[in-house]
Enzyme design. Structure first.
Site, PDB file in Angstrom:
ATOM      1  N   GLY A 144     -26.320  63.431  60.116  1.00  0.00           N
ATOM      2  CA  GLY A 144     -25.947  62.086  60.032  1.00  0.00           C
ATOM      3  C   GLY A 144     -26.389  61.424  59.005  1.00  0.00           C
ATOM      4  O   GLY A 144     -27.438  61.973  57.619  1.00  0.00           O
ATOM      5  N   ASP A 327     -20.286  67.569  55.109  1.00  0.00           N
ATOM      6  CA  ASP A 327     -21.343  66.532  55.646  1.00  0.00           C
ATOM      7  C   ASP A 327     -20.914  65.543  54.387  1.00  0.00           C
ATOM      8  O   ASP A 327     -20.616  64.400  54.221  1.00  0.00           O
ATOM      9  CB  ASP A 327     -22.261  66.523  56.062  1.00  0.00           C
ATOM     10  CG  ASP A 327     -23.159  67.264  54.648  1.00  0.00           C
ATOM     11  OD1 ASP A 327     -23.038  68.545  54.669  1.00  0.00           O
ATOM     12  OD2 ASP A 327     -23.921  66.505  54.195  1.00  0.00           O
TER      13      ASP A 327
END
Length: 664
Positions: A144, A327
């Site tokens: 995240g 990511d």
């Protein structure tokens, strides 16, 4: 007593004046400021936010800001953490113009306030994105936005939409054990490279500005126990979206190797919601009337094609990303997340720009393969909405698309208008010669335009000029020796390799034979180069380049087969123009970024501004670049302010000290 209309009006005016005074008194370093009531076109307060993403995707039900797993949501609401005395380092007028911000419509103080996170613009909604990722080949679970905060989506009068975020704006639920901050050196590198890649023509996120502050954070840059306090800094990042491959990995079940799982594992309904949103918002070319799996297959193909194109672009300008985890891969095929990146200096296919990448997983030559691997992981992440039996066969298309884009660009770099059967061999021989000579990747391609068509170079003077430049852009004997110097003595390496081969369990199952073998090859090469002199090196280089140049000239003859002299001149002129438009003269070398960082850390931001201006014209001949209001250190301000600047130090081969720079 009942108030009269006059007293009510007077009271209202006093209240407004009081509020205005309060807003004006708020210090940039002391907390959030309110937006202004009046806004002129092209100003910060005129930005129109339409935060479609937050309206369309589920938000975390917990609004407290502390590190945690975030199941069932794509974003968590979180506010930036204010900094003390924010100060603008530099701004890209070109990037800010994407948002409709016009030069003169803002000033340094306003940019520092708004894009440090100290002042929240009207209409902005702040949040952090939840995603997972495979890092260096292993699934890491929830990652995240640990240091980035979404500010919203700016809708412009031109019907464009840009997501903006602050990188380094403080803690989020995804910060884990970190502080959510970035420092000046890493922020300058991200800011400059985002803009450099754009002007090179490589798809990328943009950087609107960089803000530093008096807030200090502690960093141990190389994890060697020498931590120091550094200035917290923030970069304004701009993109159509920051959704990435890892956005679809939050649904992953427990990984058999790491035992980690996504926070929303098994939530197929949310996966479908995210995928449908991404297609509808960012892929208008996909027919919404198709059956679901056909739309999802079209989405995967679009991601695959754009990824192949951007990686081909990287290879053609010698860019190494450094951390190609899932990511860090955009669904739009743009370059994102600039960390320990680097551009090739001397050509080396095994170059690793990230000092933490001990196994060389993300080396220059491995980038196309690693992006293909990431696409495999994306295909797995889309299952069961898109069956791998349908998506995986498309990976052969990735290979074809990469080869097409890479070769088309390389032909332009070589000045080949016609396509002949032996062209790829000529390129491979060029790269091999570069490697053997330790020649500068960028400068070699640029100076090839000095070699004219043979029909126009009967006396060989053009070829001689090109040869001289090629030799001068090859490394010296001392530089070659330094680059080949091993970290361990040859005898120690041989003994260690034998020990590990005899007892592989010593490293707990980790295969270290590859890195050790590379280090052994390096040590053996160093031994063979110990006695090499500069004269011997130069003679060897001359032989290497003469041989390749003859091969190149023989090929160039066919560009003007059957043409008259005048026609050949026209062909050569167009060929050189094309070569100069595809072979940059200026790239963001690590030492150039480091010089700007060192000056900025001492309070002088002018070098950041100077480098930015140069990077905005990477294909222009050096003497055509001007940097207004910036003077070279070697010149007096009165002599150079507002005029062209000498830029030779930015376009020659890097200095010897640059070889010692480490980026992690």
């Amino acid at each position: 007593a009942r108030s009269s209309p006059c007293s009510m009006i007077w009271s209202s005016l006093l209240k407004q004046a009081s509020q205005t005074s309060l807003a004006a008194l708020l210090s940039p370093g002391r907390g959030y400021q309110v937006g202004r009531a009046m806004a002129s076109a092209g100003s910060l307060d005129a930005l129109k936010f339409d935060n479609r993403t937050l309206r369309s995707l589920p938000l975390d039900t917990t609004e407290e800001n502390y590190p945690r797993q975030v199941p069932g949501a794509c974003f968590s609401r979180v506010k930036p953490t204010p900094v003390e005395k924010p100060e603008l380092v530099a701004a890209s007028a070109s990037a800010l113009a994407l948002l409709g911000l016009k030069e003169g419509g803002y000033n340094a103080e306003e940019l520092a306030e708004c894009f440090s996170g100290n002042r929240i613009l009207s209409g902005s909604e702040t949040a952090a994105h939840c995603y997972c990722g495979h890092q260096f080949g292993y699934f890491s679970g929830q990652l995240g936005d640990g240091a980035a905060i979404y500010l919203g989506e700016v809708a412009t009068p031109e019907n464009q939409r840009w997501e903006i975020q602050l990188k380094g704006a403080g803690l989020t639920p995804f910060s884990r054990t970190a502080d959510g901050r970035k420092v000046l050196r890493s922020s300058i590198r991200e800011f400059l490279c985002s803009e450099a890649m754009h002007f090179l023509g490589i798809p990328t996120t943009r950087a609107g500005c960089i803000v530093t502050s008096d807030t200090r954070v502690v960093r141990d840059q190389f994890y060697d126990g020498r931590a120091k306090r550094e200035r917290a800094s923030i970069v304004l990042r701009i993109a159509r979206t920051f959704l990435r491959f890892g956005s679809f990995e939050i649904f992953k079940a427990s990984d058999p190797m790491t035992g980690r799982e996504g926070p929303s594992h098994g939530n197929t309904a949310l996966k479908k919601q995210l995928l449908d949103f991404a297609i509808g918002a960012y892929f208008p070319q996909i027919d919404q009337g198709q059956a679901d799996e056909e739309r999802y297959l079209a989405f995967y193909q679009e991601v695959l094609d754009s990824t192949a194109q951007v990686v081909a672009g990287w290879q053609c300008v010698g860019f190494c990303h450094g951390v190609l985890n899932t990511d860090n891969m955009s669904i739009l095929g743009v370059t994102i997340d600039y960390g320990p990146y680097g551009f090739l200096d001397a050509y080396n296919p095994d170059h690793v720009c990230n000092s933490s990448d001990e196994d060389g997983r993300y080396s220059y030559k491995n980038q196309p393969k690693m992006c293909r691997w990431n696409l495999e992981k994306l295909a797995e992440a889309l299952d069961p909405l898109l069956s791998p039996e349908k998506s995986m066969p498309l990976l052969s298309r990735y290979d074809e698309q990469f080869e097409k884009h890479y070769w088309n660009k390389m032909r332009q770099k070589l000045g080949f208008v016609k396509e002949l059967p032996n062209d790829k061999n000529i390129l491979q021989d060029l790269l091999r010669t570069m490697h053997e000579a330790g020649a500068d990747f960028t400068n070699v391609f640029r100076c090839l335009s000095l070699c004219p068509l043979p029909q126009l170079d009967s006396d060989g003077s053009g070829q001689s000029s090109c040869l001289e430049e090629l030799i001068s852009n090859s490394c010296t004997a001392r530089e070659l020796q330094e680059k080949s110097k091993p970290h361990m003595a040859l005898r120690d390496l041989q003994g260690l390799l034998q020990l590990i081969q005899a007892q592989p369990g010593l490293l707990g199952g980790r295969d270290a034979s590859g890195p050790l073998k590379r280090e052994l090859d390096r040590a053996q090469r160093f031994e063979s180069l110990k006695s090499l002199t500069d004269e011997e090196k130069k003679k060897t280089d001359a032989d290497l380049w003469t041989k390749w140049l003859q091969q190149y000239r023989d090929r160039l003859v066919h560009e003007a087969d059957g043409a008259s002299v005048e026609e050949a001149k026209e062909i050569n002129l167009k060929r050189v123009e094309s070569m100069k438009a595809n072979n940059p003269r200026i790239i963001l070398r690590n030492y150039i970024a480091q010089q700007a960082i060192q000056a900025a850390e001492e309070g002088d931001f002018s070098e950041v501004e100077r480098v930015l201006k140069l990077l905005e014209s990477p294909y222009t001949d050096a003497d055509e670049i001007s940097v207004p209001n910036v003077a070279e250190k070697e010149e007096s301000a009165s002599a150079a302010s507002g005029s062209s600047v000498r830029v030779s130090r930015y376009v020659t081969r890097p200095p010897a000290w640059s070889a010692t720079l480490r980026v992690s």
